[in-house]
Motif scaffolding. Structure first.
Motif, PDB file in Angstrom:
ATOM      1  N   GLY A   1       0.794  -1.236   0.000  1.00  0.00           N
ATOM      2  CA  GLY A   1       0.000   0.000   0.000  1.00  0.00           C
ATOM      3  C   GLY A   1       0.814   1.267   0.000  1.00  0.00           C
ATOM      4  O   GLY A   1       0.281   2.353  -0.187  1.00  0.00           O
ATOM      5  N   CYS A   2       2.130   1.174   0.243  1.00  0.00           N
ATOM      6  CA  CYS A   2       2.922   2.401   0.345  1.00  0.00           C
ATOM      7  C   CYS A   2       4.347   2.087  -0.078  1.00  0.00           C
ATOM      8  O   CYS A   2       4.641   0.958  -0.454  1.00  0.00           O
TER       9      CYS A   2
ATOM     10  N   GLY B   1       6.683   0.841   4.994  1.00  0.00           N
ATOM     11  CA  GLY B   1       6.556   0.940   6.440  1.00  0.00           C
ATOM     12  C   GLY B   1       5.490   1.864   6.967  1.00  0.00           C
ATOM     13  O   GLY B   1       5.323   2.002   8.172  1.00  0.00           O
ATOM     14  N   GLU B   2       4.746   2.527   6.076  1.00  0.00           N
ATOM     15  CA  GLU B   2       3.813   3.549   6.551  1.00  0.00           C
ATOM     16  C   GLU B   2       2.417   3.014   6.837  1.00  0.00           C
ATOM     17  O   GLU B   2       1.711   3.549   7.674  1.00  0.00           O
ATOM     18  N   CYS B   3       1.967   1.998   6.092  1.00  0.00           N
ATOM     19  CA  CYS B   3       0.530   1.718   6.078  1.00  0.00           C
ATOM     20  C   CYS B   3       0.116   0.411   6.746  1.00  0.00           C
ATOM     21  O   CYS B   3      -1.022   0.275   7.179  1.00  0.00           O
ATOM     22  N   GLY B   4       0.995  -0.590   6.779  1.00  0.00           N
ATOM     23  CA  GLY B   4       0.646  -1.850   7.429  1.00  0.00           C
ATOM     24  C   GLY B   4      -0.096  -2.855   6.553  1.00  0.00           C
ATOM     25  O   GLY B   4      -0.391  -3.963   6.999  1.00  0.00           O
TER      26      GLY B   4
ATOM     27  N   CYS C   1       0.928  -4.721   4.339  1.00  0.00           N
ATOM     28  CA  CYS C   1       1.741  -5.894   4.025  1.00  0.00           C
ATOM     29  C   CYS C   1       2.043  -6.736   5.261  1.00  0.00           C
ATOM     30  O   CYS C   1       2.928  -7.585   5.224  1.00  0.00           O
TER      31      CYS C   1
ATOM     32  N   HIS D   1       6.341  -6.033   8.769  1.00  0.00           N
ATOM     33  CA  HIS D   1       6.061  -5.521   7.428  1.00  0.00           C
ATOM     34  C   HIS D   1       6.824  -6.345   6.399  1.00  0.00           C
ATOM     35  O   HIS D   1       8.057  -6.329   6.388  1.00  0.00           O
TER      36      HIS D   1
ATOM     37  N   CYS E   1       7.054  -5.566   3.446  1.00  0.00           N
ATOM     38  CA  CYS E   1       7.672  -4.631   2.491  1.00  0.00           C
ATOM     39  C   CYS E   1       8.999  -4.093   2.988  1.00  0.00           C
ATOM     40  O   CYS E   1       9.688  -3.400   2.260  1.00  0.00           O
TER      41      CYS E   1
HETATM   42  S1  FES Z   1       3.214  -1.772   2.122  1.00  0.00           S
HETATM   43 FE1  FES Z   1       2.786  -0.118   3.446  1.00  0.00          FE
HETATM   44  S2  FES Z   1       3.723  -0.818   5.290  1.00  0.00           S
HETATM   45 FE2  FES Z   1       4.295  -2.331   3.891  1.00  0.00          FE
END
Ligand code: FES
Ligand SMILES: Cc1cc2nc3c(=O)[nH]c(=O)nc-3n(C[C@H](O)[C@H](O)[C@H](O)COP(=O)(O)OP(=O)(O)OC[C@H]3O[C@@H](n4cnc5c(N)ncnc54)[C@H](O)[C@@H]3O)c2cc1C
Ligand code: SF4
Ligand code: FES
Lengths: 326, 161
Positions: free
Chosen positions: B40-41, B44-47, B49, B59, B61
């Motif tokens: 989603g980002c 590390g920002e959105c969670g 993954c 994460h 990602c």
């Molecule tokens: S893709 Fe957004 S935190 Fe991993």
């Protein structure tokens, strides 16, 4: 999303092996949890030829205790630190700071060493490659001017780790291991006031242990930060406070800041409060001294004047709260 | 350089040769073909993954596949048994914890990690425990209700057993 650059991944199991690999491989860098390093690699900010992953080095995952104090391995996770009852009781600010880093998922694998060695941050730097390129890059990476202070040759990117100020007020020390062996230095000595080059550790040197000295244990301490979202963000400003009092008077007061300067640092000039009673006038004076040593620049979306004011308010509030509780 | 890794993925052990620079999320989605884990980002920002590694949320990602050697990885695909959704998945379905659904696999895995550590979290603990997961649709209220419903269902099953 950008493609991952090419690099090798090494997973040593001993500290000496990690240091050797990092020093013998041109362009190698350490990675612990990777919660900052991998972001920076993905954004082209770091371009390692190899990453030396510290997650399999057993020695770095341990917390030990002896007469000298508590010794936290660099690859211990922030979650482990914040849940450790010894840290909570004797070095409260450190436990609170670890619990204030990013969100719970980051804390479950982000490490203490990575937090202490965190790169400095800036609105014009922590961006994708194409963003930085289209903005003509900046001094800190690939560019020739600073977009924050275009006249100068300095970088003002702010050190934004939460744990460092909390460890500084407890007079923490760290072990650094390099090709020439191990040395133990005060934590404060590994930082300098330069956003481009804020870590005074040799390239390839590994931070192995955070020592929290017993002599400093048990005095009340606390940490608080201001952030945009309560759930997840880096500090806009953060302050840690440590106090020793007797019969209602200050014996010693220590305050350290993060996120308002290129390095985390102890506030100077607090000795003058020895023997003082913490009334409103003294608290105001403390807040003023703190603010005068915070020099935030336009490195975040939030205005510098706010970060300066809020760091003074946090320091004042925490000092008051600690003195009333002890 | 390739790294040779052995991991247990959703209960099955496997061996792979992965490039050192391969992210776990790309390994899961591209190499294994499990596309339940979302991106989603840019880090590390959105969670979105979020997966569990040795039982802890992480994460995918920001995790290199090669560093998962010797670990147990669990993704959203592991939760159903014989076509039946897990209690948490049912909670999200029944309490409308998913709208567009993009954050949902990460939310569910974060909830899975949370409930394994704390089987009966109050609202604050749910908010705190899932603070690294961002949802742009639900406003979180329905997500919290979903997790509460799952916790209740799990508790009632344990009482019955
Ligand atoms: S893709 Fe957004 S935190 Fe991993
Ligand atoms: C969305 C998001 C929000 C965040 N919010 C915060 C926050 O609020 N506060 C905060 O402090 N941090 C925050 N972070 C950054 C990061 O998660 C933490 O600082 C974490 O503690 C870094 O640890 P790590 O093990 O993941 O470090 P890594 O990313 O592995 O490494 C960070 C740096 O330290 C170096 N390094 C790591 N270990 C060592 C060692 N032992 N010796 C020498 N060098 C080493 C690496 O080379 C790298 O330069 C955030 C990150 C994200 C993605
Ligand atoms: S302070 Fe200036 S030089 Fe430093 S990162 Fe920001 S824009 Fe770049
Ligand atoms: S349901 Fe759409 S992002 Fe959460």
């Amino acid at each position: 999303m950008e493609l991952m650059p090419e690099f090798d991944l090494h997973r040593p199991t001993a500290v000496e092996e990690a240091v050797k690999l990092c020093n013998e491989t041109d362009g190698a860098l350490y990675v612990a949890g990777g919660t900052d390093m991998i972001v920076n690699v993905r954004r082209g900010i770091e371009q390692p030829t190899a990453l030396i992953d510290l997650s399999a080095v057993e020695e770095l995952q341990q917390i030990t205790e002896d007469a000298d104090g508590l010794h936290i391995g660099a690859a211990v996770t922030l979650e482990t630190v914040s849940n450790d009852v010894r840290v909570q009781k004797d070095f409260t600010a450190v436990a609170e700071a670890a619990a204030a880093v990013a969100g719970p998922t980051h804390q479950s694998y982000g490490t203490v060493g990575g937090n202490l060695c965190l790169d400095t941050r800036c609105l014009f730097y922590n961006q994708s490659e194409w963003w930085r390129k289209s903005n003509d890059y900046c001094l800190k990476k690939n560019g020739t001017i600073c977009h924050v202070a275009p006249g100068g040759k300095r970088c003002f990117a702010a050190f934004s780790g939460d744990v460092a100020p909390a460890a500084l007020i407890h007079n923490a020390e760290v072990d650094l291991v390099g090709p020439n062996g191990r040395r133990r230095v005060p934590l404060t000595d590994i930082y300098r006031n330069d956003g481009m080059n804020h870590l005074a550790i040799e390239p390839g040197e590994l931070l192995a242990v955070l020592h929290l000295p017993k002599s400093e244990a048990g005095q009340p301490s606390t940490y608080e930060k201001a952030r945009v979202r309560g759930s997840i963000d880096f500090p806009l400003a953060g302050a840690a406070v440590w106090i020793k009092q007797s019969s209602g008077k200050i014996d010693e007061l220590r305050i350290a800041l993060t996120a308002v300067n290129p390095y985390p640092h102890l506030i100077k000039g607090l000795e003058k409060f020895t023997g003082a009673v913490l009334d409103d006038a003294v608290l105001d004076e403390i807040a003023e001294i703190v603010q005068s040593q915070a020099k935030p620049m336009k490195t975040t979306t939030v205005k510098p004047w706010y970060r300066r004011r809020v760091v003074g308010s946090i320091a004042r509030r925490l000092t008051k709260r600690l003195s009333e509780a002890s | 350089m390739k790294n040779f890794i052995s991991m247990t993925l959703n209960g099955r052990s496997r061996d792979d040769a992965v490039p050192g620079n391969m992210l776990l999320v790309d390994f899961l989605r591209e190499t294994v073909g499990m596309t339940g884990t979302k991106i989603g980002c840019d880090g590390g920002e959105c969670g979105c993954c979020t997966v569990l590694i040795d039982g802890k949320p992480r994460h995918a990602c920001l995790t290199l596949a090669a560093s998962c050697d010797g670990t147990e990885v669990e993704t959203i695909e592991s939760l159903e048994t014989g076509g039946r959704l897990s209690a948490i998945q049912r909670g999200f379905h029944e309490k409308l914890g998913a709208q567009c659904g993009f954050c949902t696999p990460g939310m569910v895995m974060a909830a899975e990690g949370l409930l394994r550590e704390n089987a009966n979290p109050n609202e604050d603990e749910i908010r705190q425990g899932m603070a690294a997961n961002i949802c742009r649709c639900t406003g979180y209220v329905k997500i919290i209700e979903s997790v509460q419903a799952a916790a209740e269902e799990i508790a009632s099953k344990e009482d019955a057993a």
